[in-house]
Scaffold this motif. Structure first.
Motif, PDB file in Angstrom:
ATOM      1  N   GLN A   1      -7.925 -20.014  57.095  1.00  0.00           N
ATOM      2  CA  GLN A   1      -8.359 -19.426  55.852  1.00  0.00           C
ATOM      3  C   GLN A   1      -9.861 -19.219  55.901  1.00  0.00           C
ATOM      4  O   GLN A   1     -10.577 -20.064  56.425  1.00  0.00           O
ATOM      5  CB  GLN A   1      -7.980 -20.326  54.695  1.00  0.00           C
ATOM      6  CG  GLN A   1      -6.485 -20.532  54.567  1.00  0.00           C
ATOM      7  CD  GLN A   1      -6.152 -21.536  53.480  1.00  0.00           C
ATOM      8  OE1 GLN A   1      -6.977 -21.892  52.669  1.00  0.00           O
ATOM      9  NE2 GLN A   1      -4.928 -22.004  53.486  1.00  0.00           N
TER      10      GLN A   1
ATOM     11  N   GLN B   1     -13.310 -21.994  55.688  1.00  0.00           N
ATOM     12  CA  GLN B   1     -12.857 -23.374  55.832  1.00  0.00           C
ATOM     13  C   GLN B   1     -13.428 -23.972  57.123  1.00  0.00           C
ATOM     14  O   GLN B   1     -13.810 -23.254  58.031  1.00  0.00           O
ATOM     15  CB  GLN B   1     -11.325 -23.451  55.854  1.00  0.00           C
ATOM     16  CG  GLN B   1     -10.642 -22.756  54.696  1.00  0.00           C
ATOM     17  CD  GLN B   1     -11.117 -23.216  53.326  1.00  0.00           C
ATOM     18  OE1 GLN B   1     -11.324 -24.389  53.088  1.00  0.00           O
ATOM     19  NE2 GLN B   1     -11.302 -22.273  52.418  1.00  0.00           N
TER      20      GLN B   1
ATOM     21  N   TYR C   1     -12.666 -26.612  60.328  1.00  0.00           N
ATOM     22  CA  TYR C   1     -11.573 -27.266  61.047  1.00  0.00           C
ATOM     23  C   TYR C   1     -12.097 -28.326  61.999  1.00  0.00           C
ATOM     24  O   TYR C   1     -13.117 -28.129  62.661  1.00  0.00           O
ATOM     25  CB  TYR C   1     -10.773 -26.244  61.862  1.00  0.00           C
ATOM     26  CG  TYR C   1      -9.958 -25.319  60.997  1.00  0.00           C
ATOM     27  CD1 TYR C   1      -8.635 -25.612  60.697  1.00  0.00           C
ATOM     28  CD2 TYR C   1     -10.496 -24.151  60.486  1.00  0.00           C
ATOM     29  CE1 TYR C   1      -7.872 -24.773  59.902  1.00  0.00           C
ATOM     30  CE2 TYR C   1      -9.748 -23.302  59.685  1.00  0.00           C
ATOM     31  CZ  TYR C   1      -8.445 -23.620  59.402  1.00  0.00           C
ATOM     32  OH  TYR C   1      -7.691 -22.788  58.604  1.00  0.00           O
TER      33      TYR C   1
ATOM     34  N   MET D   1      -8.255 -29.541  58.186  1.00  0.00           N
ATOM     35  CA  MET D   1      -9.084 -28.477  57.622  1.00  0.00           C
ATOM     36  C   MET D   1      -9.762 -29.015  56.374  1.00  0.00           C
ATOM     37  O   MET D   1      -9.108 -29.624  55.523  1.00  0.00           O
ATOM     38  CB  MET D   1      -8.210 -27.278  57.250  1.00  0.00           C
ATOM     39  CG  MET D   1      -8.995 -26.155  56.596  1.00  0.00           C
ATOM     40  SD  MET D   1      -7.919 -24.914  55.835  1.00  0.00           S
ATOM     41  CE  MET D   1      -7.441 -25.748  54.329  1.00  0.00           C
TER      42      MET D   1
ATOM     43  N   ASP E   1     -10.904 -28.138  53.049  1.00  0.00           N
ATOM     44  CA  ASP E   1     -10.677 -27.096  52.056  1.00  0.00           C
ATOM     45  C   ASP E   1     -11.919 -27.009  51.178  1.00  0.00           C
ATOM     46  O   ASP E   1     -12.113 -27.822  50.266  1.00  0.00           O
ATOM     47  CB  ASP E   1      -9.431 -27.449  51.242  1.00  0.00           C
ATOM     48  CG  ASP E   1      -9.090 -26.412  50.190  1.00  0.00           C
ATOM     49  OD1 ASP E   1      -9.933 -25.541  49.899  1.00  0.00           O
ATOM     50  OD2 ASP E   1      -7.970 -26.482  49.655  1.00  0.00           O
ATOM     51  N   THR E   2     -12.775 -26.053  51.468  1.00  0.00           N
ATOM     52  CA  THR E   2     -14.046 -25.923  50.752  1.00  0.00           C
ATOM     53  C   THR E   2     -13.846 -25.507  49.302  1.00  0.00           C
ATOM     54  O   THR E   2     -14.732 -25.701  48.478  1.00  0.00           O
ATOM     55  CB  THR E   2     -14.975 -24.926  51.460  1.00  0.00           C
ATOM     56  OG1 THR E   2     -14.310 -23.653  51.564  1.00  0.00           O
ATOM     57  CG2 THR E   2     -15.346 -25.417  52.845  1.00  0.00           C
ATOM     58  N   TRP E   3     -12.696 -24.927  48.982  1.00  0.00           N
ATOM     59  CA  TRP E   3     -12.424 -24.518  47.593  1.00  0.00           C
ATOM     60  C   TRP E   3     -12.110 -25.715  46.715  1.00  0.00           C
ATOM     61  O   TRP E   3     -12.403 -25.721  45.536  1.00  0.00           O
ATOM     62  CB  TRP E   3     -11.269 -23.528  47.539  1.00  0.00           C
ATOM     63  CG  TRP E   3     -11.528 -22.259  48.305  1.00  0.00           C
ATOM     64  CD1 TRP E   3     -12.737 -21.665  48.529  1.00  0.00           C
ATOM     65  CD2 TRP E   3     -10.571 -21.455  48.962  1.00  0.00           C
ATOM     66  NE1 TRP E   3     -12.584 -20.535  49.292  1.00  0.00           N
ATOM     67  CE2 TRP E   3     -11.252 -20.381  49.564  1.00  0.00           C
ATOM     68  CE3 TRP E   3      -9.191 -21.529  49.117  1.00  0.00           C
ATOM     69  CZ2 TRP E   3     -10.626 -19.394  50.289  1.00  0.00           C
ATOM     70  CZ3 TRP E   3      -8.558 -20.534  49.842  1.00  0.00           C
ATOM     71  CH2 TRP E   3      -9.272 -19.486  50.416  1.00  0.00           C
TER      72      TRP E   3
ATOM     73  N   TRP F   1      -9.970 -32.815  52.564  1.00  0.00           N
ATOM     74  CA  TRP F   1      -9.399 -32.583  53.888  1.00  0.00           C
ATOM     75  C   TRP F   1      -7.887 -32.416  53.778  1.00  0.00           C
ATOM     76  O   TRP F   1      -7.239 -33.153  53.031  1.00  0.00           O
ATOM     77  CB  TRP F   1      -9.717 -33.739  54.824  1.00  0.00           C
ATOM     78  CG  TRP F   1     -11.141 -33.732  55.281  1.00  0.00           C
ATOM     79  CD1 TRP F   1     -12.170 -34.439  54.739  1.00  0.00           C
ATOM     80  CD2 TRP F   1     -11.685 -32.974  56.352  1.00  0.00           C
ATOM     81  NE1 TRP F   1     -13.334 -34.165  55.418  1.00  0.00           N
ATOM     82  CE2 TRP F   1     -13.069 -33.274  56.410  1.00  0.00           C
ATOM     83  CE3 TRP F   1     -11.154 -32.074  57.268  1.00  0.00           C
ATOM     84  CZ2 TRP F   1     -13.907 -32.700  57.355  1.00  0.00           C
ATOM     85  CZ3 TRP F   1     -11.995 -31.510  58.218  1.00  0.00           C
ATOM     86  CH2 TRP F   1     -13.351 -31.818  58.242  1.00  0.00           C
TER      87      TRP F   1
END
Length: 172
Positions: free
Chosen positions: A1, A4, A6, A23, A25-27, A31
């Motif tokens: 995505q 993001q 990894y 990953m 998840d910056t949103w 993790w």
């Protein structure tokens, strides 16, 4: 995505290579565990392909840095959440190298490998100055590239402003 971060492979507390992928998840600020890689890999490196997939390059498996030295690559499709081996192998297996995308290509630089023609022993491991460039459109590696001024392993690699930078540990 898109956007993001990894984390792929590595070693566990027993120093065994991992097939784990996480990953960030910056949103949502957390993790997330992703599907495992097809092979256990420590000392590998990764870069984002132009199509949004992640290319994981080289490293070594549970057989160690000599017997388990890898030239294979894996591709992770974040949209389909699946791994494939839809990438050519490196011309020289390596671990501890850096990878960076630039202009649709993936630059894989430095690392450690066995000396050409050497017996598979740790004493014959060398730190590399070489660079290989992966062209995902052709699905092939080009090893005819200028070498680093210094051999490097365990370093960071990034592309900024049309250049690839190698940052960190150099073998003296």
């Amino acid at each position: 995505q898109p956007g993001q971060l990894y984390a792929v492979g590595g070693r566990d507390q027993m120093q065994d290579p991992l097939d784990v992928v996480e990953m960030f998840d910056t949103w949502h600020g957390r993790w997330v565990t992703c599907p495992s890689m097809l092979a256990r890999r420590a000392g590998c490196s990764a870069a984002l392909l132009p199509d949004g997939c992640l290319l994981v390059v080289g490293g070594y498996d549970e057989r160690g840095i000599v017997e388990g030295l890898l030239s294979t690559c894996e591709v992770f499709d974040p949209a389909g959440q699946r791994w494939s081996i839809d990438a050519a192998e490196l011309s020289q297996p390596r671990w501890g190298h850096g990878c960076a995308p630039l202009r649709g290509l993936i630059f894989t630089v430095g690392g450690c490998s066995l000396r050409p023609g050497a017996q598979p022993r740790e004493a014959f491991m060398e730190t590399l100055r070489s660079c290989e460039v992966y062209d995902p459109a052709k699905q092939e590696w080009d090893s005819e590239f200028p070498e680093l001024e210094r051999s490097r392993w365990g370093h960071g690699c990034a592309s900024i402003g049309g250049l690839v930078y190698e940052i960190g540990r150099a073998h003296v």
